[in-house]
Scaffold this motif. Structure first.
Motif, short mmCIF file in Angstrom:
data_model
loop_
_atom_site.label_atom_id
_atom_site.label_comp_id
_atom_site.label_asym_id
_atom_site.label_seq_id
_atom_site.Cartn_x
_atom_site.Cartn_y
_atom_site.Cartn_z
N GLY A 13 0.80 -1.22 0.00
CA GLY A 13 0.00 0.00 0.00
C GLY A 13 0.83 1.27 0.00
N VAL A 14 2.14 1.11 0.04
CA VAL A 14 3.05 2.26 0.01
C VAL A 14 3.93 2.20 -1.24
CG1 VAL A 14 4.98 3.39 1.19
CG2 VAL A 14 3.00 2.64 2.50
N ILE A 166 7.54 5.96 6.38
CA ILE A 166 6.41 6.27 5.50
C ILE A 166 5.43 5.10 5.60
CG2 ILE A 166 5.61 6.73 3.16
CD1 ILE A 166 9.16 7.51 4.00
N GLU A 167 4.23 5.37 6.09
CA GLU A 167 3.25 4.33 6.40
C GLU A 167 1.86 4.73 5.89
OE1 GLU A 167 2.59 1.44 7.68
OE2 GLU A 167 4.46 0.76 8.63
N ASP A 168 1.09 3.71 5.51
CA ASP A 168 -0.28 3.96 5.03
C ASP A 168 -1.34 3.50 6.00
OD1 ASP A 168 0.48 1.20 4.51
OD2 ASP A 168 -1.45 1.03 3.48
N SER A 169 -0.95 2.88 7.13
CA SER A 169 -1.94 2.32 8.04
C SER A 169 -1.79 2.85 9.45
CB SER A 169 -1.85 0.79 8.07
OG SER A 169 -0.73 0.37 8.83
N ILE A 184 5.54 9.93 8.24
CA ILE A 184 4.83 10.58 7.14
C ILE A 184 3.76 9.59 6.68
CG2 ILE A 184 5.01 11.46 4.78
CD1 ILE A 184 8.00 12.09 5.44
N GLY A 185 2.51 10.01 6.72
CA GLY A 185 1.43 9.15 6.25
C GLY A 185 1.36 9.15 4.73
N PHE A 186 0.85 8.05 4.17
CA PHE A 186 0.74 7.94 2.71
C PHE A 186 -0.64 7.42 2.34
CE2 PHE A 186 1.23 5.73 -1.39
CZ PHE A 186 1.78 6.76 -2.14
N VAL A 208 0.76 14.12 5.88
CA VAL A 208 0.31 13.03 5.00
C VAL A 208 0.49 13.46 3.55
CG1 VAL A 208 -1.65 11.60 4.30
CG2 VAL A 208 -1.39 12.25 6.71
N ILE A 209 1.02 12.55 2.73
CA ILE A 209 1.14 12.82 1.29
C ILE A 209 0.31 11.81 0.50
CG2 ILE A 209 3.42 13.91 1.48
CD1 ILE A 209 4.65 11.26 0.45
#
Length: 229
Positions: A13-14, A166-169, A184-186, A208-209
Protein backbone atom coordinates in the motif's frame (compact mmCIF):
# COMPACT_ATOMS: atom_id res chain seq x y z
CA UNK A 1 18.62 17.60 11.90
CA UNK A 2 19.25 18.41 8.26
CA UNK A 3 19.37 14.81 7.03
CA UNK A 4 17.53 11.73 8.37
CA UNK A 5 19.78 8.93 9.63
CA UNK A 6 17.38 6.38 8.11
CA UNK A 7 14.21 6.44 5.98
CA UNK A 8 11.95 3.40 6.41
CA UNK A 9 9.26 2.49 3.88
CA UNK A 10 6.33 0.20 4.50
CA UNK A 11 5.75 -2.04 1.47
CA UNK A 12 2.09 -3.00 1.01
CA UNK A 13 0.00 0.00 0.00
CA UNK A 14 3.05 2.26 0.01
CA UNK A 15 5.53 0.95 -2.55
CA UNK A 16 3.16 -1.48 -4.27
CA UNK A 17 -0.63 -1.42 -4.63
CA UNK A 18 -1.12 -4.77 -2.90
CA UNK A 19 -3.38 -3.86 0.05
CA UNK A 20 -6.53 -3.73 -2.07
CA UNK A 21 -5.72 -7.10 -3.67
CA UNK A 22 -5.27 -8.77 -0.28
CA UNK A 23 -8.34 -7.05 1.20
CA UNK A 24 -10.63 -8.34 -1.58
CA UNK A 25 -9.50 -11.94 -1.10
CA UNK A 26 -9.61 -11.74 2.70
CA UNK A 27 -13.11 -10.22 2.59
CA UNK A 28 -14.36 -13.06 0.39
CA UNK A 29 -12.90 -15.70 2.71
CA UNK A 30 -14.23 -14.11 5.91
CA UNK A 31 -17.68 -13.58 4.38
CA UNK A 32 -17.80 -17.22 3.26
CA UNK A 33 -16.76 -18.25 6.78
CA UNK A 34 -19.74 -16.44 8.31
CA UNK A 35 -18.56 -12.86 8.94
CA UNK A 36 -19.83 -10.54 6.22
CA UNK A 37 -17.29 -7.82 5.51
CA UNK A 38 -16.22 -5.80 2.45
CA UNK A 39 -12.72 -5.16 1.13
CA UNK A 40 -13.24 -1.47 1.92
CA UNK A 41 -14.07 -2.28 5.54
CA UNK A 42 -10.95 -4.42 5.87
CA UNK A 43 -8.82 -1.64 4.39
CA UNK A 44 -10.24 0.93 6.78
CA UNK A 45 -10.22 -1.09 10.01
CA UNK A 46 -7.46 -3.64 9.59
CA UNK A 47 -4.90 -2.42 7.00
CA UNK A 48 -1.37 -3.05 8.21
CA UNK A 49 -2.23 -6.17 10.22
CA UNK A 50 -1.41 -9.77 9.31
CA UNK A 51 -4.43 -11.84 8.26
CA UNK A 52 -3.96 -13.92 11.41
CA UNK A 53 -4.32 -10.79 13.58
CA UNK A 54 -7.33 -9.63 11.54
CA UNK A 55 -9.02 -12.98 12.23
CA UNK A 56 -8.21 -12.79 15.94
CA UNK A 57 -9.64 -9.27 16.24
CA UNK A 58 -12.85 -10.30 14.42
CA UNK A 59 -13.16 -13.43 16.57
CA UNK A 60 -12.97 -11.24 19.69
CA UNK A 61 -15.52 -8.77 18.34
CA UNK A 62 -18.04 -11.14 16.78
CA UNK A 63 -17.44 -14.37 18.73
CA UNK A 64 -17.12 -16.29 15.46
CA UNK A 65 -14.51 -19.07 15.55
CA UNK A 66 -12.55 -19.32 12.30
CA UNK A 67 -10.68 -22.36 11.02
CA UNK A 68 -6.89 -21.93 11.21
CA UNK A 69 -6.72 -23.30 7.65
CA UNK A 70 -8.14 -19.95 6.47
CA UNK A 71 -4.72 -18.38 7.06
CA UNK A 72 -2.97 -20.81 4.71
CA UNK A 73 -5.77 -20.46 2.18
CA UNK A 74 -5.53 -16.66 2.25
CA UNK A 75 -1.73 -16.69 1.88
CA UNK A 76 -1.90 -18.97 -1.15
CA UNK A 77 -4.69 -17.04 -2.88
CA UNK A 78 -3.11 -13.64 -2.21
CA UNK A 79 0.33 -14.79 -3.40
CA UNK A 80 -1.17 -16.17 -6.61
CA UNK A 81 -3.07 -12.94 -7.32
CA UNK A 82 -0.11 -10.68 -6.47
CA UNK A 83 2.14 -12.57 -8.90
CA UNK A 84 -0.11 -11.55 -11.79
CA UNK A 85 -1.76 -8.31 -10.68
CA UNK A 86 0.47 -6.29 -8.33
CA UNK A 87 1.57 -2.88 -9.62
CA UNK A 88 3.97 -0.23 -8.37
CA UNK A 89 2.36 2.93 -7.05
CA UNK A 90 2.87 5.79 -9.53
CA UNK A 91 6.09 7.74 -9.08
CA UNK A 92 7.59 5.45 -6.45
CA UNK A 93 10.78 4.58 -8.36
CA UNK A 94 11.86 8.20 -8.78
CA UNK A 95 10.88 9.17 -5.23
CA UNK A 96 12.79 6.33 -3.56
CA UNK A 97 15.86 6.77 -5.77
CA UNK A 98 15.98 10.46 -4.78
CA UNK A 99 16.26 9.67 -1.05
CA UNK A 100 19.88 10.38 -0.12
CA UNK A 101 19.72 8.95 3.40
CA UNK A 102 20.05 5.19 4.06
CA UNK A 103 16.73 3.51 3.27
CA UNK A 104 15.05 0.20 3.98
CA UNK A 105 11.69 -1.59 4.13
CA UNK A 106 9.88 -2.67 7.31
CA UNK A 107 6.83 -4.83 6.58
CA UNK A 108 4.52 -7.44 8.06
CA UNK A 109 4.76 -9.46 4.83
CA UNK A 110 7.32 -12.24 4.45
CA UNK A 111 10.64 -11.43 2.77
CA UNK A 112 9.73 -13.92 0.02
CA UNK A 113 6.49 -12.09 -0.79
CA UNK A 114 8.11 -8.65 -0.59
CA UNK A 115 10.92 -9.66 -2.97
CA UNK A 116 8.43 -11.23 -5.39
CA UNK A 117 6.33 -8.04 -5.49
CA UNK A 118 9.34 -5.74 -5.78
CA UNK A 119 10.88 -7.84 -8.54
CA UNK A 120 7.64 -7.79 -10.52
CA UNK A 121 7.39 -4.00 -10.14
CA UNK A 122 11.12 -3.33 -10.76
CA UNK A 123 11.56 -1.76 -7.30
CA UNK A 124 13.79 -4.52 -5.92
CA UNK A 125 17.15 -2.98 -6.99
CA UNK A 126 16.36 0.02 -4.78
CA UNK A 127 16.01 -2.18 -1.68
CA UNK A 128 18.12 -5.29 -2.31
CA UNK A 129 19.49 -6.47 1.05
CA UNK A 130 17.51 -3.76 2.88
CA UNK A 131 14.30 -5.65 3.66
CA UNK A 132 13.08 -6.35 7.19
CA UNK A 133 10.09 -8.63 7.67
CA UNK A 134 8.55 -8.31 11.13
CA UNK A 135 7.85 -12.05 11.09
CA UNK A 136 11.56 -12.78 10.63
CA UNK A 137 12.98 -10.41 13.29
CA UNK A 138 14.24 -11.85 16.61
CA UNK A 139 10.90 -11.24 18.39
CA UNK A 140 8.77 -12.19 15.35
CA UNK A 141 6.18 -9.64 16.52
CA UNK A 142 4.29 -7.94 13.66
CA UNK A 143 3.24 -4.31 13.63
CA UNK A 144 1.75 -2.55 15.60
CA UNK A 145 4.66 -3.81 17.72
CA UNK A 146 7.61 -1.41 17.24
CA UNK A 147 10.10 -4.28 17.11
CA UNK A 148 10.71 -4.41 13.35
CA UNK A 149 11.36 -0.65 13.26
CA UNK A 150 13.78 -0.80 16.19
CA UNK A 151 15.54 -3.81 14.67
CA UNK A 152 16.08 -1.90 11.41
CA UNK A 153 17.37 1.20 13.23
CA UNK A 154 19.74 -0.93 15.29
CA UNK A 155 21.03 -2.65 12.15
CA UNK A 156 21.81 0.72 10.56
CA UNK A 157 23.05 2.33 13.79
CA UNK A 158 20.36 5.00 13.34
CA UNK A 159 18.83 7.08 16.12
CA UNK A 160 15.05 6.36 16.10
CA UNK A 161 14.39 10.07 16.76
CA UNK A 162 16.24 10.88 13.51
CA UNK A 163 14.46 8.15 11.52
CA UNK A 164 11.48 8.77 9.24
CA UNK A 165 8.85 6.14 8.44
CA UNK A 166 6.41 6.27 5.50
CA UNK A 167 3.25 4.33 6.40
CA UNK A 168 -0.28 3.96 5.03
CA UNK A 169 -1.94 2.32 8.04
CA UNK A 170 -2.91 3.33 11.55
CA UNK A 171 -1.37 0.12 12.90
CA UNK A 172 1.93 0.74 11.14
CA UNK A 173 2.03 4.33 12.36
CA UNK A 174 1.31 3.20 15.93
CA UNK A 175 4.33 0.90 15.76
CA UNK A 176 6.60 3.59 14.36
CA UNK A 177 5.49 6.13 16.96
CA UNK A 178 6.07 3.55 19.72
CA UNK A 179 9.59 3.13 18.31
CA UNK A 180 10.15 6.88 18.81
CA UNK A 181 10.28 7.58 15.07
CA UNK A 182 8.78 10.38 12.97
CA UNK A 183 6.07 9.40 10.53
CA UNK A 184 4.83 10.58 7.14
CA UNK A 185 1.43 9.15 6.25
CA UNK A 186 0.74 7.94 2.71
CA UNK A 187 -2.68 7.74 1.04
CA UNK A 188 -1.76 7.03 -2.59
CA UNK A 189 -2.85 3.39 -2.68
CA UNK A 190 -6.06 2.10 -4.27
CA UNK A 191 -7.28 0.98 -0.83
CA UNK A 192 -7.38 4.58 0.47
CA UNK A 193 -10.76 5.74 1.80
CA UNK A 194 -12.50 9.00 2.81
CA UNK A 195 -11.00 10.21 6.08
CA UNK A 196 -7.84 8.11 5.61
CA UNK A 197 -5.48 11.09 5.98
CA UNK A 198 -7.25 12.24 9.15
CA UNK A 199 -6.92 8.79 10.71
CA UNK A 200 -3.20 8.66 9.91
CA UNK A 201 -2.69 12.10 11.45
CA UNK A 202 -4.62 11.09 14.57
CA UNK A 203 -2.43 7.98 14.85
CA UNK A 204 0.71 10.15 14.92
CA UNK A 205 1.73 11.06 11.37
CA UNK A 206 3.27 14.57 11.27
CA UNK A 207 1.93 15.10 7.77
CA UNK A 208 0.31 13.03 5.00
CA UNK A 209 1.14 12.82 1.29
CA UNK A 210 -0.90 11.33 -1.54
CA UNK A 211 1.65 11.64 -4.35
CA UNK A 212 5.21 10.33 -4.34
CA UNK A 213 6.32 13.55 -6.05
CA UNK A 214 5.80 15.32 -2.71
CA UNK A 215 8.13 13.10 -0.66
CA UNK A 216 11.40 14.95 -1.30
CA UNK A 217 10.09 18.35 -0.27
CA UNK A 218 8.30 17.00 2.79
CA UNK A 219 11.33 15.05 3.99
CA UNK A 220 13.53 18.10 3.57
CA UNK A 221 11.09 20.40 5.39
CA UNK A 222 10.54 18.01 8.30
CA UNK A 223 14.24 17.26 8.61
CA UNK A 224 14.95 20.95 9.09
CA UNK A 225 12.27 21.15 11.76
CA UNK A 226 12.63 18.87 14.76
CA UNK A 227 10.14 18.54 17.56
CA UNK A 228 13.07 18.07 19.86
CA UNK A 229 14.76 21.34 18.92
Amino acid sequence: MTQPELVIFDCDGVLVDSEIIAARIEAELLTAAGFEISAEEIAEAYAGLTFKDIMLKIEEKAAIPFQASLITQAEELVDRKLKTDVRAIDGVHEAVAAVIAPRCICSNSTTERIEMMLERTRILPLFKGRIFSALETPSKKPKPSPDVFLHAASTYGADPAKTFVIEDSVHGISGAVSAGMRVIGFTGGAHSYPGHADMLTEAGAETVIRRWADLGGVLQALSMWSEHA
